[in-house]
Motif scaffolding. Structure first.
Motif, short mmCIF file in Angstrom:
data_model
loop_
_atom_site.label_atom_id
_atom_site.label_comp_id
_atom_site.label_asym_id
_atom_site.label_seq_id
_atom_site.Cartn_x
_atom_site.Cartn_y
_atom_site.Cartn_z
N LEU A 85 0.80 -1.23 0.00
CA LEU A 85 0.00 0.00 0.00
C LEU A 85 0.83 1.28 0.00
O LEU A 85 0.31 2.36 -0.32
N GLY A 86 2.09 1.19 0.37
CA GLY A 86 2.91 2.40 0.43
C GLY A 86 3.01 3.11 -0.91
O GLY A 86 3.27 2.48 -1.93
N LEU A 87 2.79 4.43 -0.91
CA LEU A 87 2.84 5.21 -2.15
C LEU A 87 4.29 5.52 -2.51
O LEU A 87 5.00 6.19 -1.75
N ARG A 88 4.70 5.04 -3.66
CA ARG A 88 6.04 5.33 -4.13
C ARG A 88 6.11 6.81 -4.54
O ARG A 88 5.19 7.35 -5.15
N GLY A 89 7.23 7.47 -4.17
CA GLY A 89 7.38 8.87 -4.49
C GLY A 89 6.73 9.81 -3.49
O GLY A 89 6.84 11.03 -3.62
N ASN A 90 6.06 9.25 -2.47
CA ASN A 90 5.47 10.07 -1.42
C ASN A 90 6.46 10.11 -0.26
O ASN A 90 6.75 9.07 0.36
N PRO A 91 7.03 11.28 0.07
CA PRO A 91 8.09 11.35 1.08
C PRO A 91 7.68 10.78 2.43
O PRO A 91 8.48 10.08 3.09
N GLU A 92 6.46 11.06 2.88
CA GLU A 92 6.01 10.57 4.18
C GLU A 92 5.93 9.03 4.19
O GLU A 92 6.35 8.37 5.15
N HIS A 93 5.35 8.47 3.13
CA HIS A 93 5.24 7.01 3.06
C HIS A 93 6.61 6.35 2.99
O HIS A 93 6.87 5.35 3.67
#
Length: 531
Positions: A85-93
């Motif tokens: 589920l982790g969003l690639r390119g999302n710094p927080e994730h």
């Protein structure tokens, strides 16, 4: 939360594979290994991958948490679901994943516990419940939701497309394929849950559950629907009654939408009889039905009822086809033949007719088996229990001065059973175990009676018979005669006995007309409207 950037091509560096159906698994695992993909897996799937010669890491080793509760908890873990589920390119994730040691999972290959087939085999309640997959749907839905970064495959039939995309894109999967696979994934989990819901509602006696979902698997795309400007497809569900949905097509060209609809109606009708029986259907209505000592004899009698309409029709039988029956059926142009079986000699006869479709079901449906029929309307669905109603002689009420003779009674019961499968308003004349006139789908019951008699006259002339086929017949009506005029039309046709539901405010008038004509009449107390 800022949206993650969307990549057209996603490299498949890590895959999670957990499947019940291991068709094509070895080839898939080897191909993924060839692209440098790390494979995570569980239990029997991991063993099968290892036996195929591809490196595999057990999920428990990846998560650092053992499988437990008899395998019920193995993939339900943050390391797994976070990786999906982790969003690639999302710094927080990405920061959270790094902090907790969560590695991205780029491909999820999961097919579910075989719940539908377990139910179809008649397993007990506990076994069926045990075959309800929990972790699988969670993995599938997670991967499908995050399809911008994850590919999900739920069916071995999609392995070829996945591997072709990986080859074309040097170990990457395209956005177009990821979106297509995600759509199929959500459809699969929806159908799976629908099957569970329908089964569970039945187990607790809830005929009409609060949420009713109609789900099926695409069996084939059709050339068109009822008309050439309409698109169509054929779907089947896992709990299908024996019939067109699970029949094996031995030969013939592709079935059409109307073929399937008519064949279903024909097989449903012929299942009503225990003696050798034949039903010939045209546009979902019977144009001839007969029982006999042999299938050939029954077919010839059924054909004589309306040989003009039978041309290009659908033939259903309730016995294994033999050579004699096959030769009779192929004597005129026939679109489809459906049977529980056919011997080699019969198949050889049909094989000469290259375009004729021969369908074998392996078994006859039980006409008393309960179930639901569903029809769409604008903005919703109509659902009802199947019409499993049947009447026997003990259920009938003789309402005239004269009671039916034994021969009339036998024909009355057959006529009413056929009437159940004719579009309302329905009138059916029967003589000696054979339909001799059928009137279907008219706005007036009198018109149905007259049309049935006229068609019987046409059939008599075609056969060189001077006496009307309906002379000395019995007649069935699917609903009560609201006026005596419908009965009068039957009298004019030569009928000697009548079976009808009764229940009209003018029943006394109709009974008096029957007595005046010397007819025997029985009431069933049950109607069979079919629309």
């Amino acid at each position: 939360m800022p949206a993650a950037p969307v990549q057209d091509l996603v490299p498949i560096r890590r895959a999670l594979i957990s499947v019940s159906d291991k068709t094509g698994l070895a080839a898939l695992a080897k191909a993924l290994h060839g692209h440098g993909t790390e494979i995570l897996s569980t239990g029997g799937t991991a063993r099968a991958i290892a036996e195929a010669g591809a490196p595999v890491t057990e999920v428990s080793d990846h998560t650092g948490f053992p499988e437990m509760l008899d395998g019920r908890v193995k993939t339900l873990h943050p390391t797994i679901h976070g990786g999906i589920l982790g969003l690639r390119g999302n710094p927080e994730h990405e920061a959270a994943m790094a902090e907790h040691g969560i590695a991205p999972i780029d491909l999820v290959v999961v097919n579910l516990y075989p719940f539908e087939s377990t139910v179809a085999k008649g397993a007990d309640f506990a076994t069926c419940v045990e075959n309800i997959d929990i972790g699988g749907p969670a993995l599938i839905r997670a991967a499908a939701k995050n399809h911008t970064a994850v590919a999900v495959v739920t069916d071995p039939e999609d392995y070829e497309a996945l591997l072709a995309d990986l080859k074309t894109h040097s170990g990457c999967v395209s956005m177009d394929l990821r979106r297509l696979l995600a759509a199929r994934a959500f459809g699969r989990t929806a159908a799976y849950d629908a099957a569970i819901g329908r089964w569970f509602s039945g187990e607790v006696g809830e005929t009409f559950p609060r949420h009713l979902v109609a789900a099926g698997r695409l069996k084939q795309s059709l050339r068109y629907g009822e008309n050439p400007h309409q698109e169509a497809a054929f779907y089947v569900h896992g709990l299908a009654r024996p019939g067109v949905a699970n029949a094996h097509q031995v030969q013939g060209k592709e079935l059409s939408y109307n073929n399937l609809n008519d064949t279903d109606a024909a097989f449903d009708l012929v299942s009503e009889f225990s003696d050798p029986a034949v039903a010939i259907i045209k546009h979902a209505n019977p144009c001839g039905v007969a029982v006999g000592e042999t299938l050939r004899g029954a077919y010839e009698k059924a054909l004589a009822c309306d040989p003009v309409s039978a041309f290009g029709g659908i033939v259903a039988v309730n016995r294994a086809l033999d050579r004699a029956a096959a030769e009779a059926i192929t004597s005129i142009f026939t679109e489809v033949v459906i049977a529980p079986d056919a011997d080699d000699q019969a198949k050889a006869v049909f094989a000469v007719k290259k375009n004729l479709r021969l369908l074998i079901t392996g078994v006859m449906p039980d006409p008393t088996t309960p179930g639901l029929t569903i029809r769409s309307v604008a903005g919703g669905m109509l659902a009802q229990t199947r019409d499993t109603g049947r009447v026997d002689e003990a259920d009938l009420k003789v309402v005239t001065k004269r009671a039916p003779t034994p021969a009339e009674m036998s024909d009355l019961l057959l006529a009413f059973r056929v009437c159940k499968h004719v579009k309302s308003n329905a009138i059916v004349y029967v003589k000696d175990g054979v339909t001799v006139g059928i009137g279907a789908g008219q706005m007036s019951r009198v018109d149905s009676a007259r049309i049935a008699a006229r068609k019987a006259d046409d059939a008599a002339r075609a056969a060189g018979i001077t006496v009307p086929l309906t002379q000395g017949s019995v007649v069935a009506s699917d609903a009560f005669f609201p006026f005596a005029d419908g009965l009068t039309a039957a009298v004019e046709a030569g009928a000697t006995a009548v079976i009808q539901p009764g229940g009209s405010v003018r029943d006394d008038e109709v009974i008096a007309a029957a007595d005046a004509a010397g007819l025997a009449m029985v009431f069933t107390g049950m109607r069979h409207f079919r629309h």
